[in-house]
Scaffold this active site. Structure first.
Site, PDB file in Angstrom:
ATOM      1  N   SER A  28       0.828  -1.220   0.000  1.00  0.00           N
ATOM      2  CA  SER A  28       0.000   0.000   0.000  1.00  0.00           C
ATOM      3  C   SER A  28       0.847   1.248   0.000  1.00  0.00           C
ATOM      4  O   SER A  28       1.716   1.400   0.858  1.00  0.00           O
ATOM      5  CB  SER A  28      -0.808   0.100   1.290  1.00  0.00           C
ATOM      6  OG  SER A  28      -1.830  -0.768   1.324  1.00  0.00           O
ATOM      7  N   HIS A  59      -3.905   0.518  -4.110  1.00  0.00           N
ATOM      8  CA  HIS A  59      -3.470  -0.705  -4.791  1.00  0.00           C
ATOM      9  C   HIS A  59      -3.927  -0.649  -6.240  1.00  0.00           C
ATOM     10  O   HIS A  59      -5.121  -0.601  -6.500  1.00  0.00           O
ATOM     11  CB  HIS A  59      -4.117  -1.937  -4.155  1.00  0.00           C
ATOM     12  CG  HIS A  59      -3.757  -2.149  -2.723  1.00  0.00           C
ATOM     13  ND1 HIS A  59      -2.852  -3.092  -2.315  1.00  0.00           N
ATOM     14  CD2 HIS A  59      -4.168  -1.529  -1.625  1.00  0.00           C
ATOM     15  CE1 HIS A  59      -2.732  -3.037  -1.014  1.00  0.00           C
ATOM     16  NE2 HIS A  59      -3.518  -2.098  -0.557  1.00  0.00           N
ATOM     17  N   HIS A  81      -5.161  -9.383  -0.658  1.00  0.00           N
ATOM     18  CA  HIS A  81      -5.302  -9.550   0.789  1.00  0.00           C
ATOM     19  C   HIS A  81      -6.466 -10.488   1.103  1.00  0.00           C
ATOM     20  O   HIS A  81      -7.497 -10.444   0.440  1.00  0.00           O
ATOM     21  CB  HIS A  81      -5.596  -8.205   1.453  1.00  0.00           C
ATOM     22  CG  HIS A  81      -4.450  -7.242   1.421  1.00  0.00           C
ATOM     23  ND1 HIS A  81      -4.343  -6.254   0.474  1.00  0.00           N
ATOM     24  CD2 HIS A  81      -3.379  -7.108   2.240  1.00  0.00           C
ATOM     25  CE1 HIS A  81      -3.241  -5.553   0.706  1.00  0.00           C
ATOM     26  NE2 HIS A  81      -2.637  -6.051   1.765  1.00  0.00           N
ATOM     27  N   TYR A  83      -8.337 -10.114   3.615  1.00  0.00           N
ATOM     28  CA  TYR A  83      -9.474  -9.321   4.100  1.00  0.00           C
ATOM     29  C   TYR A  83     -10.335  -8.782   2.966  1.00  0.00           C
ATOM     30  O   TYR A  83     -11.460  -8.343   3.194  1.00  0.00           O
ATOM     31  CB  TYR A  83      -9.015  -8.190   5.040  1.00  0.00           C
ATOM     32  CG  TYR A  83      -8.152  -7.113   4.402  1.00  0.00           C
ATOM     33  CD1 TYR A  83      -8.675  -6.188   3.503  1.00  0.00           C
ATOM     34  CD2 TYR A  83      -6.802  -7.015   4.721  1.00  0.00           C
ATOM     35  CE1 TYR A  83      -7.876  -5.221   2.925  1.00  0.00           C
ATOM     36  CE2 TYR A  83      -5.995  -6.044   4.158  1.00  0.00           C
ATOM     37  CZ  TYR A  83      -6.547  -5.145   3.253  1.00  0.00           C
ATOM     38  OH  TYR A  83      -5.757  -4.190   2.682  1.00  0.00           O
ATOM     39  N   GLU A  84      -9.812  -8.803   1.733  1.00  0.00           N
ATOM     40  CA  GLU A  84     -10.617  -8.377   0.584  1.00  0.00           C
ATOM     41  C   GLU A  84     -11.448  -9.539   0.053  1.00  0.00           C
ATOM     42  O   GLU A  84     -12.216  -9.373  -0.885  1.00  0.00           O
ATOM     43  CB  GLU A  84      -9.705  -7.909  -0.561  1.00  0.00           C
ATOM     44  CG  GLU A  84      -8.994  -6.634  -0.257  1.00  0.00           C
ATOM     45  CD  GLU A  84      -7.860  -6.369  -1.243  1.00  0.00           C
ATOM     46  OE1 GLU A  84      -7.840  -5.277  -1.802  1.00  0.00           O
ATOM     47  OE2 GLU A  84      -7.015  -7.257  -1.442  1.00  0.00           O
ATOM     48  N   ALA A 111       3.339  -1.741   4.051  1.00  0.00           N
ATOM     49  CA  ALA A 111       3.133  -0.708   5.063  1.00  0.00           C
ATOM     50  C   ALA A 111       2.940  -1.415   6.403  1.00  0.00           C
ATOM     51  O   ALA A 111       2.397  -2.515   6.459  1.00  0.00           O
ATOM     52  CB  ALA A 111       1.897   0.106   4.717  1.00  0.00           C
ATOM     53  N   MET A 209      -0.893  -6.328   7.692  1.00  0.00           N
ATOM     54  CA  MET A 209      -1.949  -7.266   7.266  1.00  0.00           C
ATOM     55  C   MET A 209      -1.528  -8.088   6.048  1.00  0.00           C
ATOM     56  O   MET A 209      -2.374  -8.538   5.276  1.00  0.00           O
ATOM     57  CB  MET A 209      -3.229  -6.487   6.947  1.00  0.00           C
ATOM     58  CG  MET A 209      -3.719  -5.619   8.094  1.00  0.00           C
ATOM     59  SD  MET A 209      -5.099  -4.583   7.604  1.00  0.00           S
ATOM     60  CE  MET A 209      -5.186  -3.439   8.995  1.00  0.00           C
ATOM     61  N   SER A 210      -0.239  -8.260   5.869  1.00  0.00           N
ATOM     62  CA  SER A 210       0.193  -8.999   4.668  1.00  0.00           C
ATOM     63  C   SER A 210       1.514  -9.709   4.947  1.00  0.00           C
ATOM     64  O   SER A 210       1.723 -10.222   6.037  1.00  0.00           O
ATOM     65  CB  SER A 210       0.324  -8.040   3.485  1.00  0.00           C
ATOM     66  OG  SER A 210       1.219  -6.993   3.789  1.00  0.00           O
ATOM     67  N   ASN A 233       3.070   4.525  10.644  1.00  0.00           N
ATOM     68  CA  ASN A 233       2.459   5.076  11.859  1.00  0.00           C
ATOM     69  C   ASN A 233       2.993   4.339  13.079  1.00  0.00           C
ATOM     70  O   ASN A 233       3.508   3.222  12.956  1.00  0.00           O
ATOM     71  CB  ASN A 233       0.933   4.904  11.808  1.00  0.00           C
ATOM     72  CG  ASN A 233       0.527   3.452  11.600  1.00  0.00           C
ATOM     73  OD1 ASN A 233       0.586   2.941  10.475  1.00  0.00           O
ATOM     74  ND2 ASN A 233       0.173   2.787  12.658  1.00  0.00           N
ATOM     75  N   HIS A 245      -6.331   4.739   7.410  1.00  0.00           N
ATOM     76  CA  HIS A 245      -5.770   4.309   6.122  1.00  0.00           C
ATOM     77  C   HIS A 245      -5.170   5.505   5.370  1.00  0.00           C
ATOM     78  O   HIS A 245      -4.089   5.398   4.784  1.00  0.00           O
ATOM     79  CB  HIS A 245      -6.852   3.635   5.284  1.00  0.00           C
ATOM     80  CG  HIS A 245      -6.355   3.095   3.982  1.00  0.00           C
ATOM     81  ND1 HIS A 245      -5.317   2.170   3.903  1.00  0.00           N
ATOM     82  CD2 HIS A 245      -6.720   3.342   2.700  1.00  0.00           C
ATOM     83  CE1 HIS A 245      -5.088   1.890   2.631  1.00  0.00           C
ATOM     84  NE2 HIS A 245      -5.920   2.583   1.884  1.00  0.00           N
TER      85      HIS A 245
HETATM   86  N1  HPA Z   1      -1.718  -1.948  11.810  1.00  0.00           N
HETATM   87  C1  HPA Z   1      -1.928  -2.862  10.831  1.00  0.00           C
HETATM   88  N2  HPA Z   1      -1.572  -2.669   9.581  1.00  0.00           N
HETATM   89  C2  HPA Z   1      -0.984  -1.506   9.268  1.00  0.00           C
HETATM   90  C3  HPA Z   1      -0.743  -0.513  10.232  1.00  0.00           C
HETATM   91  C4  HPA Z   1      -1.130  -0.743  11.578  1.00  0.00           C
HETATM   92  O1  HPA Z   1      -0.951   0.081  12.484  1.00  0.00           O
HETATM   93  N3  HPA Z   1      -0.138   0.518   9.577  1.00  0.00           N
HETATM   94  C5  HPA Z   1      -0.035   0.158   8.278  1.00  0.00           C
HETATM   95  N4  HPA Z   1      -0.531  -1.068   8.081  1.00  0.00           N
END
Ligand code: HPA
Length: 274
Positions: A28, A59, A81, A83-84, A111, A209-210, A233, A245
Site C-alpha cells: 500500500s 493498490h 489480501h 481481508y478483501e 506498510a 496485514m500482509s 504510523n 488508512h
Molecule cells: N496496523 C496494521 N496494519 C498496518 C498498520 C497498523 O498500524 N499501519 C499500516 N498497516
C-alpha cells in the site's frame, strides 16, 4: 479452477522471453517504486486468469516486467489480501507466477505500524522474522510436491545473506534501517491498544496485514526472501494519533522515497551473485 499453465501462457503472450531475476511485491502506498522500471511491460491482474483484482485504494493491481539497474525484475503492484476476500489460491498463484517466470528471489514490501517508539512513521524496518497471527496458512490443502515439501521449515525465512546485503546498501546510502519482527494480522480493522500491548510482549516490532502468506508461499517454492516494512504510523495506543488508512498512505510516500533508493541498489548488488 484455472491451471497454472493457462496463467503462464497468458503472461507469456505479453513477454515471451522475459526472465526476471527477482520479484518485488509493492505494498500500500509503495507502488511508485514500479515507476523506476525501464522498458516496462504492464499486465493488469484482471487480464491474468487465476488472479482476482485487489480493490483497496492505494493498490493499482498491475504486474509489471522491466529493468531496475539493468537487472530484469517483475513488480507486483497491488497485492491480494485475505481481508478483501482473496482466496489463498489466488495469493499462491501470484507468488508462483514470479517463480515460474524464473526468479529465485522475492523482495516483499508492506506498510506497517511500529511498536517501537523510536521507529517512527517514514522509517524502514528490515524484517528478520515473523509472527503469524493470520487465521490460516496458505499451504493448507493438498500439497504439490513438484513445488515444495508438505512440511516447510521457516528457519532463515528472511534470508541472512540478503539482509546483510541490504544492511550494507543502507549504510552506503546513509539511510537508517531498523531490524525486527513483523506480526501479521488478518485486518481490515486496525488493532486495539490492548492488542498492541500484548503483541509488544510477544516480541513484535511492527504489525501489518500482509507479508506472511507470500513469504510462506515463496519459501515453499524455494525462493529466497527479503522483507521490508515501511513504517507508516506508530501502532494504536503508542501515540495520541488515531491510525487511519489515509494517514498510512500519506506516510507511506515518505518511506517509499527511501525504498526507491534502497531497492534498486539492493537489486544490483544481490543480482551479482546470480
Ligand atoms: N496496523 C496494521 N496494519 C498496518 C498498520 C497498523 O498500524 N499501519 C499500516 N498497516
Amino acid at each position: 479452477m484455472t491451471s497454472m499453465q493457462e496463467t503462464m501462457a497468458t503472461i507469456r503472450k505479453y513477454a515471451p522471453n522475459f526472465v526476471p531475476k527477482m520479484g518485488i511485491i509493492l505494498g500500500s502506498g509503495l507502488g511508485s517504486i514500479a515507476d523506476q522500471l525501464t522498458n516496462p511491460i504492464t499486465i493488469p491482474y484482471q487480464a491474468i486468469p487465476g488472479l482476482h483484482s485487489g480493490g483497496v485504494s492505494g493498490h493499482a493491481s498491475l504486474l509489471i516486467m522491466g529493468y531496475l539497474q539493468d537487472v530484469p525484475v517483475v513488480c507486483l503492484k497491488g497485492r491480494l489480501h485475505l481481508y478483501e476476500g482473496a482466496p489463498y489460491e489466488a495469493i499462491r498463484t501470484l507468488v508462483r507466477i514470479v517463480r515460474q517466470l524464473g526468479a529465485h528471489t522475492l523482495v516483499v514490501t508492506a506498510a506497517a505500524g511500529s511498536l517501537q517508539p523510536q521507529m517512527k512513521a517514514g522509517e524502514i524496518m528490515l524484517i528478520n522474522d515473523h509472527l503469524n497471527f493470520q487465521p490460516g496458512n496458505p499451504l493448507c490443502g493438498s500439497n504439490d510436491e513438484s513445488i515444495g515439501p508438505r512440511f516447510l521449515s521457516l528457519a532463515n525465512a528472511y534470508d541472512d545473506e540478503l539482509r546483510t546485503i541490504m544492511l550494507s546498501v543502507a549504510k552506503r546510502l546513509n539511510i537508517l534501517l531498523f531490524e525486527g519482527v513483523y506480526l501479521s494480522l488478518l485486518g481490515p480493522s486496525f488493532e486495539t491498544p490492548a492488542e498492541i500491548r500484548m503483541f509488544a510482549q510477544l516480541g513484535a516490532d511492527a504489525v501489518g496485514m500482509s507479508v506472511v502468506p507470500e513469504v510462506i508461499i515463496a519459501r515453499h517454492a524455494g525462493m529466497k526472501v527479503l522483507g521490508l516494512a515501511a513504517i507508516t504510523n506508530l501502532a494504536e495506543g503508542l501515540s495520541s494519533e488515531k491510525v487511519t488508512h489515509e494517514g498510512t498512505l500519506q506516510q507511506g510516500e515518505i518511506a517509499a522515497r527511501k525504498l526507491i533508493k534502497l531497492i534498486p541498489e539492493f537489486v544490483k548488488e544481490a543480482a551479482r551473485d546470480f
